[in-house]
Design a protein around this motif. Structure first.
Motif, PDB file in Angstrom:
ATOM      1  N   SER A   1       0.041  -0.386  -5.482  1.00  0.00           N
ATOM      2  CA  SER A   1      -0.657  -0.284  -4.214  1.00  0.00           C
ATOM      3  C   SER A   1      -1.661  -1.411  -4.027  1.00  0.00           C
ATOM      4  O   SER A   1      -2.340  -1.817  -4.967  1.00  0.00           O
ATOM      5  CB  SER A   1      -1.378   1.055  -4.116  1.00  0.00           C
ATOM      6  OG  SER A   1      -1.855   1.263  -2.816  1.00  0.00           O
TER       7      SER A   1
ATOM      8  N   VAL B   1      -5.408  -1.975   2.149  1.00  0.00           N
ATOM      9  CA  VAL B   1      -4.893  -1.394   3.383  1.00  0.00           C
ATOM     10  C   VAL B   1      -4.783  -2.482   4.446  1.00  0.00           C
ATOM     11  O   VAL B   1      -5.775  -3.093   4.839  1.00  0.00           O
ATOM     12  CB  VAL B   1      -5.814  -0.263   3.898  1.00  0.00           C
ATOM     13  CG1 VAL B   1      -5.335   0.232   5.256  1.00  0.00           C
ATOM     14  CG2 VAL B   1      -5.835   0.888   2.900  1.00  0.00           C
TER      15      VAL B   1
ATOM     16  N   ARG C   1       0.846  -1.189   0.000  1.00  0.00           N
ATOM     17  CA  ARG C   1       0.000   0.000   0.000  1.00  0.00           C
ATOM     18  C   ARG C   1       0.885   1.243   0.000  1.00  0.00           C
ATOM     19  O   ARG C   1       1.805   1.360   0.797  1.00  0.00           O
ATOM     20  CB  ARG C   1      -0.891   0.011   1.243  1.00  0.00           C
ATOM     21  CG  ARG C   1      -1.848   1.196   1.339  1.00  0.00           C
ATOM     22  CD  ARG C   1      -2.929   1.092   0.296  1.00  0.00           C
ATOM     23  NE  ARG C   1      -3.905   2.180   0.427  1.00  0.00           N
ATOM     24  CZ  ARG C   1      -4.924   2.370  -0.409  1.00  0.00           C
ATOM     25  NH1 ARG C   1      -5.099   1.539  -1.420  1.00  0.00           N
ATOM     26  NH2 ARG C   1      -5.765   3.367  -0.249  1.00  0.00           N
TER      27      ARG C   1
END
Length: 368
Positions: A182, A185, A176
């Motif tokens: 990315s 989370v 992330r």
């Protein structure tokens, strides 16, 4: 209440404040700094989304590439966590371990809004259990919420997750935050991720000085807006012998570092393309040094900030990427020279952040 300065303090006009702030923000001329050094100088970059810190540094640094910030993040020299204003920021490792304790009181106050959903919950026990869970392995907020519910099944699930975030310095672990890599989370504690113990909160005095170095000249209320803290007047008063004082056009007292840059108001300010939620536009109570009154509120729709165009140092429009095009939507008519400068800045940014793509630049309808 905003304090008015004595009549003997020099007045800094709007353009003087604009140029001083742009100089501190590395936006009058691009700096030859590393990504990590720039993040430290700017006291963090707001980072609700992944890409804004990259766009922010591309606008400010000479020779920057996305890999510079991604490498620092992968090597755990910078990280993403909640600090000022209860929002995600990208900070250096040192600041992760010190600025978060500084604003902990604000995070504790934030919990008051969730007290009904936390009835009967021992918050110390919750913090200890949440720490154990995320240090065992990084967890998503959903996973953390479900685990805490087994301990307090009658509590509000969302309130349990908020309590964990408020009580602990939770870092978003890589990938992330990495450029174009990315992921979801997942969270662990800053101490665990950075392999260092938490450090004592810095004296508020030190943080005021750093804030002025990155955002000054500024009022007490400006600093409180940036930090999400209150009762900083006494800190400024303690520092007064070390600072210069000025007046804003409305008479508000402003403080500044004696040796900080305050360029001539007529210093040229090249066009800049800034990301959504750039701290430049979020760190003063009075934003007229950057946002003309006619454009107040035009960089937001609801809770969503837009990407912002600066012309001559002031907000002058919005921009976005659309398929293979960077679209600029000015708030007013632009001169041919301004259009050429914006085009050059856009092409440069695209070459830095999207070197493999064949982006073009076009001007959309004036948002009059």
């Amino acid at each position: 209440m905003t304090t008015k300065a004595g009549q003997d303090a020099p007045v800094l006009g709007t353009r003087a404040l604009n140029r001083a702030t742009l100089a501190r923000q590395l936006l009058l001329g691009r700096a030859e700094l590393s990504a990590e050094a720039a993040v430290a100088h700017l006291v963090g970059l707001q980072a609700q989304n992944v890409k804004p810190p990259y766009y922010a540094l591309a606008a400010r640094l000479d020779g920057f590439t996305p890999g510079d910030l991604s490498e620092a993040m992968a090597e755990r020299r910078v990280a993403r966590l909640v600090t000022m204003r209860s929002t995600i920021h990208t900070h250096t490792a040192d600041d992760c371990l010190t600025l978060r304790p500084l604003v902990q009181a604000a995070r504790d106050r934030e919990l008051h809004a969730f007290r009904k959903g936390l009835a009967g919950v021992d918050l110390d026990r919750l913090a200890a259990l949440a720490r154990e869970l995320v240090e065992e392995e990084p967890r998503t907020m959903g996973q953390l919420r479900e685990a805490l519910l087994t301990e307090w099944p009658d509590a509000d699930p969302q309130s349990l997750a908020v309590a964990a975030r408020c009580r602990l310095p939770l870092v978003q672990v890589t990938p992330r935050g990495l450029w174009e890599r990315s992921g979801q989370v997942r969270l662990t504690t800053a101490e665990h991720w950075l392999a260092r113990p938490a450090r004592p909160a810095p004296a508020a005095d030190d943080t005021v000085l750093r804030y002025l170095g990155a955002f000054g000249p500024a009022s007490v209320r400006d600093m409180q807006t940036w930090a999400g803290l209150t009762r900083l007047r006494e800190v400024f008063e303690r520092l007064r012998p070390r600072l210069l004082t000025f007046r804003a056009p409305d008479g508000t007292e402003l403080f500044d570092l004696p040796d900080a840059p305050r360029p001539d108001p007529d210093t040229p300010a090249p066009p800049r393309l800034l990301p959504e939620f750039d701290n430049l536009l979020l760190s003063h109570a009075d934003r007229t040094r950057l946002v003309p009154p006619a454009h107040k509120g035009r960089t937001w729709t609801g809770n969503q900030a837009h990407r912002v165009l600066l012309v001559d140092g002031f907000v002058a429009g919005l921009w976005r990427t659309e398929n293979d095009t960077l679209v600029v939507e000015p708030f007013g008519r632009l001169t041919e020279e301004e259009r050429a400068g914006i085009t050059a800045e856009g092409e440069r940014m695209l070459a830095v952040l999207h070197p493999e793509a064949a982006y073009g630049v076009r001007f959309g309808t004036v948002r009059g």
